[in-house]
Design a protein around this motif. Structure first.
Motif, short mmCIF file in Angstrom:
data_model
loop_
_atom_site.label_atom_id
_atom_site.label_comp_id
_atom_site.label_asym_id
_atom_site.label_seq_id
_atom_site.Cartn_x
_atom_site.Cartn_y
_atom_site.Cartn_z
N ARG A 6 -5.52 69.94 -8.15
CA ARG A 6 -6.26 70.72 -9.13
C ARG A 6 -5.34 71.08 -10.29
O ARG A 6 -4.20 71.49 -10.08
CB ARG A 6 -6.79 72.02 -8.50
CG ARG A 6 -8.04 71.86 -7.66
CD ARG A 6 -8.46 73.20 -7.13
NE ARG A 6 -9.79 73.16 -6.54
CZ ARG A 6 -10.36 74.18 -5.91
NH1 ARG A 6 -9.69 75.32 -5.80
NH2 ARG A 6 -11.56 74.07 -5.39
N ILE A 7 -5.86 70.93 -11.50
CA ILE A 7 -5.10 71.30 -12.69
C ILE A 7 -5.91 72.29 -13.51
O ILE A 7 -7.09 72.07 -13.78
CB ILE A 7 -4.71 70.06 -13.52
CG1 ILE A 7 -3.85 70.46 -14.73
CG2 ILE A 7 -5.93 69.27 -13.97
CD1 ILE A 7 -3.20 69.29 -15.44
N LYS A 38 -15.63 73.60 -14.09
CA LYS A 38 -14.95 72.76 -13.11
C LYS A 38 -15.45 71.33 -13.26
O LYS A 38 -16.63 71.11 -13.51
CB LYS A 38 -15.20 73.28 -11.70
CG LYS A 38 -14.34 72.63 -10.64
CD LYS A 38 -14.42 73.38 -9.30
CE LYS A 38 -15.72 73.10 -8.59
NZ LYS A 38 -15.69 73.58 -7.17
N SER A 39 -14.56 70.36 -13.11
CA SER A 39 -14.95 68.96 -13.23
C SER A 39 -13.99 68.10 -12.40
O SER A 39 -12.82 68.45 -12.25
CB SER A 39 -14.92 68.51 -14.69
OG SER A 39 -15.32 67.16 -14.81
N THR A 40 -14.49 67.01 -11.86
CA THR A 40 -13.67 66.10 -11.07
C THR A 40 -13.59 64.75 -11.78
O THR A 40 -14.60 64.24 -12.29
CB THR A 40 -14.26 65.90 -9.67
OG1 THR A 40 -14.36 67.18 -9.02
CG2 THR A 40 -13.36 65.00 -8.82
N ALA A 41 -12.39 64.18 -11.85
CA ALA A 41 -12.21 62.88 -12.50
C ALA A 41 -12.91 61.79 -11.70
O ALA A 41 -13.02 61.86 -10.48
CB ALA A 41 -10.73 62.57 -12.63
N ILE A 46 -8.00 64.02 -9.16
CA ILE A 46 -7.68 65.29 -9.83
C ILE A 46 -8.96 66.04 -10.17
O ILE A 46 -9.97 65.44 -10.55
CB ILE A 46 -6.83 65.03 -11.10
CG1 ILE A 46 -6.28 66.33 -11.67
CG2 ILE A 46 -7.61 64.27 -12.16
CD1 ILE A 46 -5.20 66.11 -12.73
N GLU A 47 -8.90 67.35 -10.00
CA GLU A 47 -10.02 68.22 -10.34
C GLU A 47 -9.55 69.20 -11.41
O GLU A 47 -8.41 69.69 -11.35
CB GLU A 47 -10.49 68.99 -9.10
CG GLU A 47 -11.70 69.88 -9.34
CD GLU A 47 -12.16 70.57 -8.07
OE1 GLU A 47 -13.25 70.24 -7.57
OE2 GLU A 47 -11.41 71.44 -7.56
N PHE A 48 -10.41 69.48 -12.37
CA PHE A 48 -10.06 70.35 -13.49
C PHE A 48 -10.72 71.72 -13.34
O PHE A 48 -11.90 71.81 -13.01
CB PHE A 48 -10.50 69.72 -14.81
CG PHE A 48 -9.88 68.38 -15.07
CD1 PHE A 48 -8.67 68.28 -15.73
CD2 PHE A 48 -10.49 67.21 -14.64
CE1 PHE A 48 -8.08 67.05 -15.95
CE2 PHE A 48 -9.92 65.98 -14.85
CZ PHE A 48 -8.71 65.90 -15.52
N LEU A 49 -9.95 72.76 -13.61
CA LEU A 49 -10.47 74.12 -13.68
C LEU A 49 -10.28 74.57 -15.12
O LEU A 49 -9.16 74.55 -15.65
CB LEU A 49 -9.70 75.05 -12.74
CG LEU A 49 -9.67 74.68 -11.26
CD1 LEU A 49 -8.83 75.71 -10.48
CD2 LEU A 49 -11.07 74.59 -10.69
N VAL A 64 -4.19 78.40 -6.18
CA VAL A 64 -5.58 78.02 -6.44
C VAL A 64 -5.61 76.71 -7.21
O VAL A 64 -6.45 75.84 -6.97
CB VAL A 64 -6.32 79.13 -7.21
CG1 VAL A 64 -7.75 78.70 -7.55
CG2 VAL A 64 -6.33 80.43 -6.41
N ALA A 65 -4.68 76.57 -8.15
CA ALA A 65 -4.48 75.31 -8.87
C ALA A 65 -3.08 74.81 -8.54
O ALA A 65 -2.14 75.60 -8.37
CB ALA A 65 -4.63 75.51 -10.37
#
Length: 286
Positions: A6-7, A38-41, A46-49, A64-65
């Protein structure tokens, strides 16, 4: 279940735009529509916060990230237990002291006994202590520039990029106290399997950034000047030299930094180089 990292990225603003641009240039595809948190590639684990920038160091420190992209100013101000993995070279700015433009400024002693409004009390306090100045720090979360005009403070300490916001509010910059740019930070306790994913991400980031800092140079050179011209554009290992159809001439191909090219352009021309082409590099793997 496949492991992902998570980034945390700023949800809006210039830092957000620059961060997402870098990630997209790394070939990572994802959806980040308006208001999405929130989004996932689609093609990378990788998942984005999408968060407030001042929350990012805390999210990374708490695990958490796994990673975060944040300005050094926020990183130092929050003072969380995170690892700085890489300086990213964009979103550069400075944290500066400013006062009303009509005021005389004799030096940092101006602030002795005065009130300073800021969103960065920890950085400011450290700076004032280092300069042995006693001032009262008023922490406010936004619209810092208005503080002198409403009598809250005699000066401010805030982020400056161009200085136009200060000018519009009747202020002038008098002391630079901190320089900042975007950095990639990580949780120190990250698991090994996640570290391997981070290494893959860093490989892509490095390739993008190395490409941006360099240019592909092509030029035609008379053979009797090849030695001189090659010394001016040495390349990563050595230039490629190919014979032209016209006898006595060669085509020279090389890679060098844009800054180095502009430093040497006149000498290249004087040495007889012609038809010089400068081409952007999208990615570069060393």
């Amino acid at each position: 279940m496949k492991e992902i990292i998570r980034i945390a990225v700023q949800k809006s603003g210039r830092l957000s735009e620059d961060s997402l641009s870098l990630i997209k240039e790394c070939g990572i595809k994802f959806y980040n529509g308006t208001g999405k948190l929130k989004s996932t590639a689609f093609n990378f684990p990788i998942e984005f916060l999408f968060l407030r920038d001042d929350d990012i160091p805390g999210y990374v420190a708490d695990g958490v990230a796994d990673l975060g992209i944040v300005g050094e100013n926020e990183l130092v101000e929050k003072d969380k237990q995170v690892e700085t993995i890489k300086k990213l070279g964009f979103s550069k700015c400075r944290l500066s002291l400013a006062i009303p433009k009509g005021e005389e400024y004799p030096g940092i002693s101006y602030f002795e006994g005065k009130n300073i409004a800021t969103s960065y009390p920890n950085i400011l306090n450290t700076y004032l202590k280092s300069r042995k100045v006693n001032a009262s720090i008023h922490e406010i979360s936004g619209s810092v520039e208005i503080a002198p005009s409403i009598g809250l403070a005699e000066g401010i300490c805030d982020i400056v990029s161009s200085g136009s916001t200060l000018m519009m509010n009747g202020l002038k910059e008098v002391e630079e106290i901190f320089r900042s740019e975007a950095v990639l930070i990580g949780n120190p306790g990250m698991e090994e399997v996640k570290k391997s994913i981070v290494e893959k991400l860093l490989f892509r980031m490095n390739a993008v950034q190395q490409g941006k800092g360099n240019k592909y140079i092509l030029l035609n050179a008379p053979n009797d000047s090849l030695e001189k011209i090659i010394s001016l554009i040495p390349g990563m290992r050595s230039p490629t030299v190919l014979p032209l159809a016209e006898k006595g001439w060669s085509s020279v191909h090389s890679v060098l930094s844009e800054e180095q090219f502009w430093e040497n352009i006149e000498e290249l021309r004087q040495a007889g180089a012609e038809g010089i082409l400068v081409i952007p590099i999208e990615k570069m793997v060393l």
